[in-house]
Design a protein around this motif. Structure first.
Motif, PDB file in Angstrom:
ATOM      1  N   PHE A 175       0.953  -1.214  -0.043  1.00 43.78           N
ATOM      2  CA  PHE A 175      -0.027   0.062  -0.035  1.00 43.78           C
ATOM      3  C   PHE A 175       0.853   1.199   0.028  1.00 43.78           C
ATOM      4  O   PHE A 175       0.596   2.276  -0.763  1.00 43.78           O
ATOM      5  N   LEU A 176       1.732   1.362   0.966  1.00 44.68           N
ATOM      6  CA  LEU A 176       2.764   2.356   1.032  1.00 44.68           C
ATOM      7  C   LEU A 176       3.952   2.868  -0.284  1.00 44.68           C
ATOM      8  O   LEU A 176       3.950   3.800  -0.722  1.00 44.68           O
ATOM      9  N   GLU A 177       4.052   1.531  -0.915  1.00 42.99           N
ATOM     10  CA  GLU A 177       4.860   1.719  -2.132  1.00 42.99           C
ATOM     11  C   GLU A 177       3.858   2.417  -3.266  1.00 42.99           C
ATOM     12  O   GLU A 177       4.597   3.185  -3.936  1.00 42.99           O
ATOM     13  N   MET A 178       2.834   1.956  -3.440  1.00 42.94           N
ATOM     14  CA  MET A 178       1.818   2.460  -4.378  1.00 42.94           C
ATOM     15  C   MET A 178       1.599   4.014  -3.823  1.00 42.94           C
ATOM     16  O   MET A 178       1.518   4.930  -4.885  1.00 42.94           O
ATOM     17  N   PHE A 179       1.377   4.156  -2.723  1.00 42.79           N
ATOM     18  CA  PHE A 179       0.962   5.582  -2.017  1.00 42.79           C
ATOM     19  C   PHE A 179       2.062   6.588  -2.677  1.00 42.79           C
ATOM     20  O   PHE A 179       1.857   7.617  -3.163  1.00 42.79           O
ATOM     21  N   SER A 180       3.315   6.179  -2.350  1.00 41.46           N
ATOM     22  CA  SER A 180       4.411   6.986  -2.655  1.00 41.46           C
ATOM     23  C   SER A 180       4.646   6.953  -4.044  1.00 41.46           C
ATOM     24  O   SER A 180       5.094   8.168  -4.613  1.00 41.46           O
ATOM     25  N   LEU A 181       4.383   6.133  -5.216  1.00 37.93           N
ATOM     26  CA  LEU A 181       4.560   6.273  -6.328  1.00 37.93           C
ATOM     27  C   LEU A 181       3.355   7.211  -6.935  1.00 37.93           C
ATOM     28  O   LEU A 181       3.730   8.146  -8.011  1.00 37.93           O
ATOM     29  N   LEU A 182       2.161   7.160  -6.368  1.00 36.99           N
ATOM     30  CA  LEU A 182       1.125   8.195  -6.802  1.00 36.99           C
ATOM     31  C   LEU A 182       1.733   9.718  -6.599  1.00 36.99           C
ATOM     32  O   LEU A 182       1.485  10.650  -7.137  1.00 36.99           O
ATOM     33  N   LEU A 183       2.178   9.829  -5.119  1.00 35.54           N
ATOM     34  CA  LEU A 183       2.498  11.105  -4.806  1.00 35.54           C
ATOM     35  C   LEU A 183       3.831  11.687  -5.694  1.00 35.54           C
ATOM     36  O   LEU A 183       3.651  12.858  -5.967  1.00 35.54           O
ATOM     37  N   ARG A 184       4.648  10.840  -6.258  1.00 38.05           N
ATOM     38  CA  ARG A 184       5.820  11.218  -7.035  1.00 38.05           C
ATOM     39  C   ARG A 184       5.233  11.662  -8.584  1.00 38.05           C
ATOM     40  O   ARG A 184       5.612  12.629  -8.730  1.00 38.05           O
ATOM     41  N   ASP A 185       4.048  10.977  -8.807  1.00 39.34           N
ATOM     42  CA  ASP A 185       3.429  11.443  -9.948  1.00 39.34           C
ATOM     43  C   ASP A 185       2.911  12.765  -9.580  1.00 39.34           C
ATOM     44  O   ASP A 185       2.908  13.578 -10.514  1.00 39.34           O
TER      45      ASP A 185
END
Ligand SMILES: [Zn+2]
Length: 329
Positions: A245-255
């Motif tokens: 979940f947090l990995e995906m959260f982080s990639l969304l934030l990077r976008d």
């Protein structure tokens, strides 16, 4: 040659030139991101190196068959007992003992040492001794992710070959070969690592990405505690799932950051672009950066075995309070 392994053209050419020059190869170090094919190419090279026929077209000899069956007596593999764990001195010593024996099937022996960047000083020094005076029929191939963790004395004894991430289309092609659904989306998320993309697929990362985006879309929800208590998945989220979940959260934030500075070509979640535009409309760059830092802290918290549920809850509350503070300004 080695066409079944995608990418890494320069490294393939280099290894091929070693085979053409006979078998007096110095020790090698393959380093680069996890899951891009270092191990695969090391094994393919070992197969050629040990082949009793033409090493440039290895296929049909006794040695090649043994290699394909995973029973080659002259291939020694050393690896960490579990991912992220230390490579133990006993394992290196065990390998050194085997060095006393001559090859039994091929003219040489190959030793692949996986996780060479996970050795403490005693193990590293023990390996260094072997590299300093390798038995003449032995070839060592070290595999590492972080080259900075290796002793300079070891680095000076090996030929270093850097591996980089693959093109998205190569990763997607590998995923398609594995009959994975949504290969393009997973390939972008994994940034050039087919190993990572396959791991994401196993972890149901796209589902977790949807949940992560849902949380971001609701960050400004005035009834944030109600929103949290209605997240059914949160009650039973395990630690591995929490990390995904947090990995995906982080990639969304990077976008989100890419959206703010206009570098959309690097987007991880290109398929979600309109939703991300909507989602981050009211966020400032500073808020996104701060949230990325918090997400990293949360990630380390779960890695240190804090309960995923409370870590994620705390993160959501923090983000929502950040929005309220800005409203007051
Ligand atoms: Zn062969």
């Amino acid at each position: 040659m080695w066409d079944n392994i995608k990418g890494h053209q320069q490294n393939k050419e280099f290894l091929k030139s070693l085979l053409q020059g006979g078998r007096s190869t110095p020790s090698l170090l393959f380093y680069g991101p996890e899951g891009v094919g270092k191990r695969l190419l090391a094994k393919a090279f070992a197969k050629s190196f040990l082949c009793l026929g033409n090493p440039l077209e290895p296929d049909n000899c006794r040695s090649c068959h043994a290699m394909d069956a995973g029973t080659h007596p002259d291939l020694v593999q050393v690896a960490q007992l579990a991912p992220g764990k230390e490579l133990l001195i006993e394992q290196i010593k065990d390998m050194a003992r085997q060095a006393a024996y001559a090859p039994t099937m091929s003219t040489h022996k190959v030793c692949i040492i996986d996780g060479a960047d996970f050795m403490k000083a005693p193990a590293a020094n023990s390996l260094l001794k072997l590299l300093e005076e390798p038995p003449e029929y032995w070839l060592f191939i070290l595999i590492a992710t972080d080259i900075n963790k290796l002793l300079p004395t070891i680095l000076s004894r090996v030929i270093q070959r850097r591996f980089t991430g693959l093109e998205d289309r190569d990763v997607a092609a590998i995923l398609a070969e594995h009959q994975v659904e949504h290969p393009e989306e997973l390939a972008r998320l994994a940034a050039g690592s087919p190993g990572k993309a396959l791991a994401y697929q196993q972890a149901d990362a796209l589902m977790w990405r949807e949940r992560a985006l849902n949380v971001l879309e609701n960050a400004g929800n005035p009834a944030i505690m109600d929103f949290i208590s209605n997240l059914e998945w949160l009650d039973k989220v395990g630690n591995q799932e929490g990390l995904t979940f947090l990995e995906m959260f982080s990639l969304l934030l990077r976008d989100g950051l890419f959206l703010k500075d206009g570098t959309k070509c690097q987007f991880f979640n290109i398929d979600l672009e309109p939703r991300l535009e909507q989602c981050f409309k009211l966020w400032t760059t500073g808020q996104i950066e701060k949230t990325i830092l918090w997400t990293g802290e949360s990630y380390r918290g779960i890695r240190a075995r804090c309960a995923s549920k409370s870590v994620i809850e705390a993160l959501i509350v923090k983000i929502s309070l950040m929005g309220k503070e800005q409203d007051r300004d």
